[in-house]
Scaffold this motif. Sequence first.
Motif, PDB file in Angstrom:
ATOM      1  N   GLY A 185      -8.893   1.436   3.176  1.00 13.89           N
ATOM      2  CA  GLY A 185      -8.049   1.804   2.054  1.00 13.89           C
ATOM      3  C   GLY A 185      -8.129   0.790   0.944  1.00 13.89           C
ATOM      4  O   GLY A 185      -9.086  -0.001   0.857  1.00 13.89           O
TER       5      GLY A 185
ATOM      6  N   ILE B 133      -4.599   5.118   2.178  1.00 17.92           N
ATOM      7  CA  ILE B 133      -5.064   4.691   3.497  1.00 17.92           C
ATOM      8  C   ILE B 133      -5.759   5.857   4.199  1.00 17.92           C
ATOM      9  O   ILE B 133      -5.282   6.998   4.153  1.00 17.92           O
TER      10      ILE B 133
ATOM     11  N   THR C  49       0.832  -1.201   0.000  1.00 19.11           N
ATOM     12  CA  THR C  49       0.000   0.000   0.000  1.00 19.11           C
ATOM     13  C   THR C  49       0.864   1.247   0.000  1.00 19.11           C
ATOM     14  O   THR C  49       2.042   1.217   0.352  1.00 19.11           O
TER      15      THR C  49
END
Length: 153
Positions: A91, A78, A73
């Motif tokens: 997210g 997020i 990520t």
Amino acid sequence: MDLDRMKKWLDFAKEFQHGQFWDSVFDKDYTEKAMEQFTQSSAPKPLNNSRFPLADIFKSNHEFIIVLDLPGTRKEDIEISIADYSLNVRGVVNPRYSGMGKVQTERFSGEFERTITFPELVGGTNISAKFDNGIIEIRIPRSHRSKEKIIIE
């Protein structure tokens, strides 16, 4: 056992009496579907129906520390929010090779949401979050209230 579960169990038992049970007992999809009726919880589930991201939660006299694993990520993907007794993390994890055919995939990709509930009220000021190499560390100060005397009118 509540009435809904009892009714499901009776319906399941009726299939056994009519011989349909043994015809499908070795059918994996049927067995999993039948057993879900008795193990489903009314608690809300994350979007991906698992415990993603994995979390470690620590507590000291002064703060809670939450460590979340979010491999693959970016911090821009997020969102973290806090309210009353819970921390919400949501997210998206984008697939690494989205244009290629899959041979085997074990890593999660897609949207996720995880809510962590605390045993006491959390929030306030000085909450911090640090993202480093796919790991988020969130620090939430514990709110200690001194004993208050209540005056009776």
